[in-house]
Scaffold this active site. Structure first.
Site, short mmCIF file in Angstrom:
data_model
loop_
_atom_site.label_atom_id
_atom_site.label_comp_id
_atom_site.label_asym_id
_atom_site.label_seq_id
_atom_site.Cartn_x
_atom_site.Cartn_y
_atom_site.Cartn_z
N HIS A 170 0.82 -1.20 0.00
CA HIS A 170 0.00 0.00 0.00
C HIS A 170 0.86 1.26 0.00
O HIS A 170 0.41 2.32 0.42
CB HIS A 170 -0.94 0.01 1.20
CG HIS A 170 -1.96 -1.09 1.12
ND1 HIS A 170 -1.89 -2.22 1.91
CD2 HIS A 170 -3.01 -1.27 0.29
CE1 HIS A 170 -2.88 -3.01 1.58
NE2 HIS A 170 -3.57 -2.49 0.61
N LEU A 223 3.93 3.94 0.95
CA LEU A 223 4.52 4.39 2.21
C LEU A 223 3.48 5.16 3.02
O LEU A 223 3.58 6.36 3.22
CB LEU A 223 5.75 5.25 1.90
CG LEU A 223 6.92 5.22 2.88
CD1 LEU A 223 7.27 3.79 3.26
CD2 LEU A 223 8.13 5.91 2.28
N HIS A 224 2.44 4.43 3.49
CA HIS A 224 1.40 5.02 4.31
C HIS A 224 1.33 4.27 5.63
O HIS A 224 1.91 3.22 5.78
CB HIS A 224 0.03 4.92 3.64
CG HIS A 224 0.02 5.39 2.23
ND1 HIS A 224 0.60 6.58 1.85
CD2 HIS A 224 -0.46 4.84 1.10
CE1 HIS A 224 0.45 6.73 0.55
NE2 HIS A 224 -0.18 5.69 0.07
N ALA A 225 0.53 4.80 6.53
CA ALA A 225 0.16 4.09 7.75
C ALA A 225 1.37 3.44 8.42
O ALA A 225 2.36 4.09 8.71
CB ALA A 225 -0.94 3.07 7.45
#
Lengths: 561, 90
Positions: B11, B13-15
């Site tokens: 996903h 480079l998030h969360a």
């Protein structure tokens, strides 16, 4: 105050409670005034640093005591509060002679706007930032950032919605019920309510109009809040509360409808250590044992056969003589593994996940089956094995043969892709059982990403299109004499469980905490009743209408006795 | 010292991966920036900057490290970015 008597929302579980309302919103931060600083930029910067550090320290402290998923969220929020770019922005703003309150508030707002611009996906993070800004400004103004002042008695908690940072500090023993004006069945509040077995109604607009101290009946089963109930309403609520308590005290027998038609009640497990609790809560076996935990911490190599065998043995040993359905490794989409997944898919939910990934890496499939067969030989449990993400009859035949070949007698497939539901008769003629994964089946039927908040409203297993697919599978199972189970959030919804039974589902697998409510709900209706309730739901146009139609049909049946 | 690598997390480079990455950068004690080739880099210790930049799976990014052990840190951070860190239950 407006006179509100009855409010409608989405009930979580089927509990009923009576108690006084208490609103828990932080005192809203007054927008920092645009007055110039009287102490100078350096002193303001020191105040800002101190406030941000105190908020961050508080978040970290809460993270330490929280469960894993909450911890991740709180740690990320602490990092945002400590963010060097945020402090840079605050410093620049202070250069213009404003107060720390104003600079901090504006800096957070600037980053929130940036995230909001980055798309729907980040709307939630932007909300986090508003919350953090509120906490930091409160710290600067010397106000409490605590959400709740404990009233010293049990209460019905009313809020707009609850954030993980809020619930981490609540004394849940005092909370009789949650009622929120916003949020849906997948909100943090709903998930927490399910985990802790707390009565909850989410998405009930108008609840903010109830005054603190108002006596309410919170009826999760009907999705209703009744304010200032009269004596008759109170008596009705009390008798239902007593009936529920009595039902929970009875030793859990096998799940069945009122006419004795058995509906096996099974547990969803993600780790071997969860087995004992499932047995205690009356699970008749395991309907979904996820095996990803064995693999997820490994980046490059699969676990050995011996490691796997020991974990499987541990679960099987907890259920002698009972059914344990193990799902083969479901890698890909939201849980990719380096040694199975290519990692370059535009659309991983539609990519090489589940059985597709296993077939592409034959050694992982062979090792897992070998370990399962060996664990079976060491224990008395009845081992069933099923494959995730099956789309075709050919895949069904392939995996059924592979499972049988290692000496495991019962092989099946998950129904998550609409294609296999539509030709369930042909699929079930080639395997021993089917288990419907309602979360993925809904995602694929509605073309709505499970992880995307902006399309969460479509992710509702009550949708008549999803129910019709379940009906196809149930009918095929009945015609061929093959068991059809449901594992997924849908099975844990006491009313939807009745609908599923009415559609021909023969076992329901859920989080163990949901078993008691579902058992009581099933026992109220005969198979004919359940079929009639299911018909009412199937005839609706929308998910919400289906839920209401089923509720109305069920109430008509119980009222007629 | 800089290097161009491709983001591997499912996903982007998030969360959680963004959190782990900024933690690793802060722990390194080095000055690190990350950006798209030809674009303006952001402070890699800033989780807000990284999330707002919206690095996705498959994106090429330029990592730039300044400090005493820039080669070692660059190697470690490159390995982090080229490993898939997304995982979720159920």
């Amino acid at each position: 105050m407006i006179e509100v008597r009855e409010l409608v929302g989405v009930g979580i579980g089927s509990g009923v409670v009576v108690g006084p309302v208490l609103h828990v919103s932080r005192q809203a931060a007054s927008a920092p005034a645009d007055t110039p600083s009287t102490i100078g930029a350096d002193a303001e910067l020191a105040r800002a640093r101190e406030a941000l550090a105190s908020v961050s320290a508080q978040l970290r402290e809460r993270a330490a005591g929280a469960d894993e998923s909450t911890r991740d969220v709180l740690e990320a929020q602490a990092l945002m509060t400590d963010d060097p770019a945020l402090l840079d922005s605050v410093t620049v703003k202070l250069g213009a002679g404003v107060t720390a309150e104003k600079a901090v508030s504006d800096a957070f707002a600037e980053f929130a706007a940036m995230l909001a611009d980055a798309g729907e996906y980040f709307a939630e993070r932007a909300a986090d930032l508003h919350d953090l800004a509120d906490r930091a400004v409160a710290a600067l103004q010397g106000r409490s950032t605590e959400l709740v002042i404990d009233p010293g008695h049990p209460y019905v908690l009313v809020a707009r919605d609850l954030a993980p940072a809020d619930t981490a500090v609540l004394d849940l023993d005092r909370v009789l019920a949650f009622v929120t004006s916003e949020g849906g069945p997948t909100s943090h509040t709903a998930i927490l309510a399910r985990q802790r077995g707390i009565v909850a109604i989410v998405g009930a607009p108008g609840v903010e109009g109830l005054a603190d101290g108002t006596q309410v009946i919170v009826d999760a089963e009907r999705g209703r809040v009744f304010a200032d109930p009269d004596a008759a309403e109170l008596a009705d609520a009390e008798s239902r509360i007593a009936a529920r308590a009595a039902a929970a005290d009875v030793p859990a027998g096998p799940g069945a409808l009122a006419d004795g038609t058995p509906v096996k009640l099974l547990a969803n497990l993600g780790k071997p250590g969860e087995a004992a609790e499932a047995v205690r809560l009356g699970a008749e076996g395991v309907g979904l044992f996820r095996t990803e935990f064995l693999f997820l911490d490994r980046l490059t190599t699969a676990p050995t056969v011996a490691d796997q065998q020991e974990s499987y043995r541990e679960v099987l040993a907890a259920f002698p003589g009972k059914r344990v359905v193990v799902r083969l490794l479901d890698a890909g989409a939201d849980k990719p593994l380096a040694f199975l997944n290519p990692g370059e898919e535009e659309n991983p939910a539609l990519g090489r996940r589940g059985l597709r990934a296993l077939r592409a890496t034959a050694s992982v499939l062979a090792d897992q089956l070998t370990a399962l067969a060996a664990a079976q030989a060491q224990t008395e449990a009845e081992l069933w094995v099923m494959a995730p993400m099956v789309a075709t009859v050919e895949e069904t035949a392939f995996v059924t043969r592979a499972i049988h070949d290692v000496g495991i007698r019962t092989a099946g497939v998950m129904v998550e892709i609409p294609s296999v539901a539509l030709i369930a008769d042909r699929v079930l003629s080639r395997t021993d059982f089917a288990s419907i994964g309602t979360n993925d089946l809904t995602q694929y039927t509605m073309a709505a990403d499970r992880q995307l908040g902006s399309v969460a409203a479509l992710q509702d297993p009550w949708h008549p299109a999803v129910l019709r697919l379940v009906k196809e599978v149930g009918a095929a199972g009945a015609a061929l004499g093959k068991p059809v189970g449901v594992c997924g959030e849908a099975a844990a919804d006491p009313l939807l469980a009745v609908v599923l039974a009415g559609l021909g589902v023969t076992s329901l697998s859920m989080s163990p905490t949901a078993l008691a409510d579902v058992r009581v709900s099933l026992a109220r209706y005969s198979l004919d009743d359940a079929a009639a309730i299911a018909e009412a739901a199937l005839a609706a146009d929308e998910a919400a209408d289906a839920r209401q139609a089923a509720r109305a049909a069920a109430d008509t049946i119980t009222a007629g006795r | 010292m800089e290097r161009t690598v491709t983001i591997a997390s499912g996903h982007g480079l998030h969360a959680r991966p963004a959190k782990l990455f900024t933690q690793a950068v802060a722990a390194s004690g080095h000055k690190v920036t990350i950006g798209r080739p030809g674009g303006s880099p952001v402070n890699a210790a800033s989780i807000l900057g990284i999330i707002a930049a919206g690095f996705e799976n498959g994106d090429e990014v330029v990592l730039d490290v300044e400090g005493d052990e820039s080669e070692r840190v660059l190697g470690e951070l490159s390995e982090f970015l080229t490993t898939d860190h997304d995982e979720a239950a159920g």
